[in-house]
Design a protein around this motif. Structure first.
Motif, PDB file in Angstrom:
ATOM      1  N   LEU A  66       0.841  -1.193   0.000  1.00 27.75           N
ATOM      2  CA  LEU A  66       0.000   0.000   0.000  1.00 27.75           C
ATOM      3  C   LEU A  66       0.879   1.246   0.000  1.00 27.75           C
ATOM      4  CD1 LEU A  66      -2.707   1.503   0.260  1.00 27.75           C
ATOM      5  CD2 LEU A  66      -2.565   1.146   2.736  1.00 27.75           C
ATOM      6  N   HIS A  67       0.641   2.121  -0.967  1.00 30.55           N
ATOM      7  CA  HIS A  67       1.406   3.367  -1.103  1.00 30.55           C
ATOM      8  C   HIS A  67       0.534   4.542  -0.677  1.00 30.55           C
ATOM      9  CE1 HIS A  67       4.719   5.744  -2.352  1.00 30.55           C
ATOM     10  NE2 HIS A  67       4.285   6.094  -3.552  1.00 30.55           N
ATOM     11  N   THR A  68      -0.054   4.432   0.481  1.00 31.29           N
ATOM     12  CA  THR A  68      -1.004   5.375   1.092  1.00 31.29           C
ATOM     13  C   THR A  68      -2.359   5.325   0.375  1.00 31.29           C
ATOM     14  OG1 THR A  68      -0.625   7.429  -0.176  1.00 31.29           O
ATOM     15  CG2 THR A  68       0.937   6.903   1.593  1.00 31.29           C
ATOM     16  N   ASP A  69      -3.320   5.935   0.968  1.00 27.89           N
ATOM     17  CA  ASP A  69      -4.671   5.925   0.404  1.00 27.89           C
ATOM     18  C   ASP A  69      -4.787   6.850  -0.813  1.00 27.89           C
ATOM     19  OD1 ASP A  69      -7.477   5.274   0.349  1.00 27.89           O
ATOM     20  OD2 ASP A  69      -7.856   7.278   1.158  1.00 27.89           O
ATOM     21  N   HIS A  70      -4.281   8.097  -0.687  1.00 27.78           N
ATOM     22  CA  HIS A  70      -4.470   9.083  -1.761  1.00 27.78           C
ATOM     23  C   HIS A  70      -3.186   9.794  -2.182  1.00 27.78           C
ATOM     24  CE1 HIS A  70      -8.892   8.871  -1.761  1.00 27.78           C
ATOM     25  NE2 HIS A  70      -8.825   9.602  -2.849  1.00 27.78           N
ATOM     26  N   HIS A  71      -2.027   9.375  -1.664  1.00 23.14           N
ATOM     27  CA  HIS A  71      -0.728   9.924  -2.058  1.00 23.14           C
ATOM     28  C   HIS A  71      -0.655  11.434  -1.865  1.00 23.14           C
ATOM     29  CE1 HIS A  71       2.997  10.562  -4.341  1.00 23.14           C
ATOM     30  NE2 HIS A  71       3.239   9.267  -4.149  1.00 23.14           N
ATOM     31  N   SER A  72      -0.735  12.211  -2.955  1.00 24.23           N
ATOM     32  CA  SER A  72      -0.520  13.655  -2.889  1.00 24.23           C
ATOM     33  C   SER A  72      -1.802  14.465  -2.781  1.00 24.23           C
ATOM     34  CB  SER A  72       0.245  14.120  -4.142  1.00 24.23           C
ATOM     35  OG  SER A  72       1.415  13.372  -4.314  1.00 24.23           O
ATOM     36  N   VAL A  73      -2.942  13.803  -2.816  1.00 23.33           N
ATOM     37  CA  VAL A  73      -4.209  14.516  -2.645  1.00 23.33           C
ATOM     38  C   VAL A  73      -4.266  15.022  -1.208  1.00 23.33           C
ATOM     39  CG1 VAL A  73      -6.722  14.335  -2.741  1.00 23.33           C
ATOM     40  CG2 VAL A  73      -5.296  13.053  -4.369  1.00 23.33           C
ATOM     41  N   HIS A  74      -4.677  16.257  -1.037  1.00 22.92           N
ATOM     42  CA  HIS A  74      -4.663  16.871   0.285  1.00 22.92           C
ATOM     43  C   HIS A  74      -5.958  16.584   1.051  1.00 22.92           C
ATOM     44  CE1 HIS A  74      -1.033  18.928  -0.990  1.00 22.92           C
ATOM     45  NE2 HIS A  74      -1.663  19.200  -2.129  1.00 22.92           N
ATOM     46  N   PRO A  75      -5.815  16.307   2.358  1.00 21.25           N
ATOM     47  CA  PRO A  75      -4.577  16.308   3.140  1.00 21.25           C
ATOM     48  C   PRO A  75      -3.755  15.042   2.938  1.00 21.25           C
ATOM     49  CG  PRO A  75      -6.412  15.717   4.563  1.00 21.25           C
ATOM     50  CD  PRO A  75      -7.004  16.050   3.216  1.00 21.25           C
ATOM     51  N   THR A  76      -2.453  15.206   2.732  1.00 20.42           N
ATOM     52  CA  THR A  76      -1.528  14.083   2.654  1.00 20.42           C
ATOM     53  C   THR A  76      -1.345  13.485   4.045  1.00 20.42           C
ATOM     54  OG1 THR A  76       0.410  15.435   3.084  1.00 20.42           O
ATOM     55  CG2 THR A  76      -0.311  15.251   0.782  1.00 20.42           C
ATOM     56  N   VAL A  77      -0.548  12.439   4.136  1.00 19.83           N
ATOM     57  CA  VAL A  77      -0.335  11.779   5.426  1.00 19.83           C
ATOM     58  C   VAL A  77       0.203  12.760   6.471  1.00 19.83           C
ATOM     59  CG1 VAL A  77       1.075  10.056   6.615  1.00 19.83           C
ATOM     60  CG2 VAL A  77      -0.065   9.467   4.474  1.00 19.83           C
ATOM     61  N   SER A  78       1.271  13.470   6.145  1.00 17.54           N
ATOM     62  CA  SER A  78       1.819  14.426   7.117  1.00 17.54           C
ATOM     63  C   SER A  78       0.807  15.503   7.456  1.00 17.54           C
ATOM     64  CB  SER A  78       3.097  15.072   6.566  1.00 17.54           C
ATOM     65  OG  SER A  78       4.125  14.127   6.410  1.00 17.54           O
ATOM     66  N   GLU A  79       0.013  15.911   6.466  1.00 19.12           N
ATOM     67  CA  GLU A  79      -0.954  16.984   6.703  1.00 19.12           C
ATOM     68  C   GLU A  79      -2.100  16.530   7.601  1.00 19.12           C
ATOM     69  OE1 GLU A  79      -0.100  19.297   2.448  1.00 19.12           O
ATOM     70  OE2 GLU A  79      -1.860  17.999   2.668  1.00 19.12           O
ATOM     71  N   TYR A  80      -2.608  15.315   7.388  1.00 19.34           N
ATOM     72  CA  TYR A  80      -3.745  14.924   8.223  1.00 19.34           C
ATOM     73  C   TYR A  80      -3.325  14.502   9.630  1.00 19.34           C
ATOM     74  CZ  TYR A  80      -3.519   9.748   7.186  1.00 19.34           C
ATOM     75  OH  TYR A  80      -3.176   8.417   7.081  1.00 19.34           O
ATOM     76  N   LEU A  81      -2.019  14.335   9.836  1.00 20.46           N
ATOM     77  CA  LEU A  81      -1.541  13.985  11.177  1.00 20.46           C
ATOM     78  C   LEU A  81      -0.805  15.132  11.873  1.00 20.46           C
ATOM     79  CD1 LEU A  81      -0.332  10.359  10.432  1.00 20.46           C
ATOM     80  CD2 LEU A  81      -2.334  11.050  11.755  1.00 20.46           C
ATOM     81  N   ALA A  82      -0.587  16.232  11.182  1.00 17.05           N
ATOM     82  CA  ALA A  82       0.254  17.311  11.715  1.00 17.05           C
ATOM     83  C   ALA A  82      -0.298  17.955  12.976  1.00 17.05           C
ATOM     84  CB  ALA A  82       0.470  18.378  10.644  1.00 17.05           C
ATOM     85  N   ASN A  83      -1.607  17.995  13.127  1.00 16.18           N
ATOM     86  CA  ASN A  83      -2.211  18.668  14.281  1.00 16.18           C
ATOM     87  C   ASN A  83      -2.727  17.698  15.338  1.00 16.18           C
ATOM     88  OD1 ASN A  83      -1.884  21.312  13.182  1.00 16.18           O
ATOM     89  ND2 ASN A  83      -3.618  20.916  11.815  1.00 16.18           N
ATOM     90  N   ARG A  84      -2.348  16.436  15.230  1.00 21.63           N
ATOM     91  CA  ARG A  84      -2.919  15.426  16.131  1.00 21.63           C
ATOM     92  C   ARG A  84      -1.887  14.942  17.142  1.00 21.63           C
ATOM     93  NH1 ARG A  84      -7.925  13.499  14.558  1.00 21.63           N
ATOM     94  NH2 ARG A  84      -8.594  14.235  12.493  1.00 21.63           N
ATOM     95  N   GLU A  85      -2.381  14.773  18.374  1.00 21.74           N
ATOM     96  CA  GLU A  85      -1.552  14.146  19.394  1.00 21.74           C
ATOM     97  C   GLU A  85      -1.515  12.640  19.129  1.00 21.74           C
ATOM     98  OE1 GLU A  85       0.385  15.657  21.249  1.00 21.74           O
ATOM     99  OE2 GLU A  85      -0.419  17.639  21.711  1.00 21.74           O
ATOM    100  N   TRP A  86      -0.854  11.899  20.000  1.00 24.06           N
ATOM    101  CA  TRP A  86      -0.524  10.523  19.678  1.00 24.06           C
ATOM    102  C   TRP A  86      -1.742   9.634  19.427  1.00 24.06           C
ATOM    103  CZ3 TRP A  86       3.355   8.281  17.582  1.00 24.06           C
ATOM    104  CH2 TRP A  86       3.398   6.887  17.549  1.00 24.06           C
ATOM    105  N   SER A  87      -2.596   9.485  20.405  1.00 27.20           N
ATOM    106  CA  SER A  87      -3.701   8.520  20.280  1.00 27.20           C
ATOM    107  C   SER A  87      -4.649   8.898  19.157  1.00 27.20           C
ATOM    108  CB  SER A  87      -4.473   8.419  21.607  1.00 27.20           C
ATOM    109  OG  SER A  87      -3.637   7.889  22.610  1.00 27.20           O
TER     110      SER A  87
END
Length: 469
Positions: A66-87
């Motif tokens: 798996l090469h991520t769900d949507h690759h470069s479509v926003h929000p990307t992986v870093s973008e959808y996790l950037a504002n989230r704490e761990w859990s």
């Protein structure tokens, strides 16, 4: 050295890019080579919607990750996790990437054995989430421990080292450029083998770049922009002769690497069989060696295949608790377990603190209880009027374990101020987050990095090199 050939199958803009994956998959299968084809979830769904059973069948002959769900479509992986704490972040990654993993399992009739980072859009929550999803490994990971080509991080097996052909896919389409670059690639492969690598990725191609002059996402998803499919911009297309030359030189490159002495071409999923399990039996003698190492180290020791720093603290705390139980005999060994780092940074100890054996035993019991309950190290525990973080707790547990040795008679232990994170954490975070994430063109310019950096650093408590069979 095991070398896995990687292809990032990701283009959701150019419909005829479907045929490139088909050509590569058929060409390599005919040569008896099983490649690692990392397919974006949306790309696989497009094949399904377009009725491209021929492409699906051809790619399914290889190792489909798996090469991520949507690759470069926003929000990307870093973008959808950037504002989230761990859990929260782990749960969100499981929701999004888990749905994509199940789509790939439905389409290819096999659950993905790997999750591969798209570009440099990575987050520390991902390995923890993919482990919980039952995906055995991550590829293109931003973390490393040692030079073997893989590491354990948050209990997940992560592969990090990849060799690239000089000049990338454009070099394949020109015979002269290809001939000039091949010796350099082979030298890189040999250098990796000589420095002790057990696993190395060989990046074959982004299939779309064998046919197109530019990346689909740079044109349509750069700098945080989502282009509507009705308005897609298309890259200039290479002519058929250049494409055919590119395929043949790609093939020649893979065979040249495969013919290198000491190299075995394998799909990435098979390499895991050569890696000893993350958890296993640890004798009390080995626990004692860990304790001695800790007390001889000024900060937090790292890079030990037997145990991550988090596992060291857990093993030492459990060993102390076991020794203090008068109702049972001390065990000859313990079983290590997956232990993640704390979810918040510990306060920096500003001055030395003296702790008694009774306080230390109580702290060890509290560490074990916290790991039992959460799977994480505690952020801190109270003792001697202060809050002691995992680094101090590690030294205390090591001292208490060795306290009854003939050469150790001290009645208290002085915890000195020192680094609160394992050795090498700062440099890893600098590279993994602050250098790699802003330099990927699809990422939005205002991408938040501080939380990603915080959690990357904290989970370095779970980082260790693998033991190879």
């Amino acid at each position: 050295m095991d070398v896995y050939v990687c292809f990032d199958v990701e283009d959701i803009v150019h419909e005829d890019s479907d045929d490139i994956a088909l050509d590569i998959a058929e060409m390599l299968a005919a040569d008896g080579i099983t490649a690692s084809m990392f397919v974006v979830g949306e790309k696989a769904r497009l094949w399904e919607r377009r009725g491209r059973r021929d492409v699906i069948a051809a790619v399914a002959r290889h190792d489909v990750g798996l090469h991520t769900d949507h690759h470069s479509v926003h929000p990307t992986v870093s973008e959808y996790l950037a504002n989230r704490e761990w859990s929260d972040g782990v749960a969100e990654a499981m929701r999004i990437e888990g749905a994509a993993a199940h789509d790939l399992a439905r389409i290819f009739r096999v659950y993905p054995p790997t999750w591969a980072t798209s570009g440099s859009s990575w987050a520390p929550h991902i390995p923890a989430a993919t482990r919980l999803l039952g995906i055995p490994a991550n590829v293109y990971a931003h973390v490393r421990a040692g030079e073997s080509g893989a590491c354990w991080y948050t209990g997940q097996l992560c592969y990090h080292d990849v060799a690239f052909f000089p000049g990338g896919e454009d070099a394949y389409g020109n015979d002269e450029t290809f001939e000039a670059g091949l010796p350099d690639l082979l030298a890189d492969i040999e250098a990796a083998r000589r420095r002790g690598a057990h696993a190395l990725g060989l990046f074959g191609a982004h299939p779309t770049r064998l046919r197109y002059e530019a990346f689909w996402d740079a044109l349509n998803y750069g700098a945080g922009v989502n282009t509507d499919p009705a308005d897609y911009r298309h890259a200039p297309r290479k002519d058929d002769a250049t494409y055919a030359t590119g395929l043949q030189n790609l093939r020649r490159m893979i065979h040249a690497v495969g013919a290198t002495p000491g190299v075995r071409l394998v799909p990435v999923s098979t390499i895991a069989a050569r890696v000893a399990p993350h958890n296993g039996r640890v004798s009390m003698r080995q626990v004692g060696r860990l304790a001695t190492l800790v007390l001889r180290t000024e900060g937090v020791p790292a890079g030990i295949p037997l145990a991550s720093p988090a596992q060291m603290l857990d093993l030492l705390a459990r060993a102390v608790v076991a020794r203090m139980d008068p109702t049972v005999a001390a065990p000859d060994f313990l079983l290590s377990r997956t232990v993640l780092g704390p979810v918040e940074p510990a306060l920096i100890l500003e001055h030395a603190v003296v702790v008694t054996p009774g306080e230390t035993v109580a702290l060890c019991r509290a560490v074990v209880a916290h790991v039992d309950r959460t799977g994480h190290l505690p952020t801190s525990l109270p003792a001697a009027g202060v809050e002691l973080g995992p680094a101090a707790l590690l030294h205390l547990a090591a001292w208490q374990f060795l306290r009854f040795a003939p050469d150790r008679t001290e009645a208290t232990y002085e915890v000195a101020p020192g680094d609160a994170l394992p050795a090498g954490t700062e440099a890893l975070v600098q590279t993994a987050i602050y250098e790699m994430l802003p330099n990927w063109s699809p990422h939005r310019p205002d991408l938040r990095l501080d939380l990603l950096a915080k959690h990357t650093a904290l989970q370095c408590w779970s980082l260790k090199p693998p033991r190879w069979r």
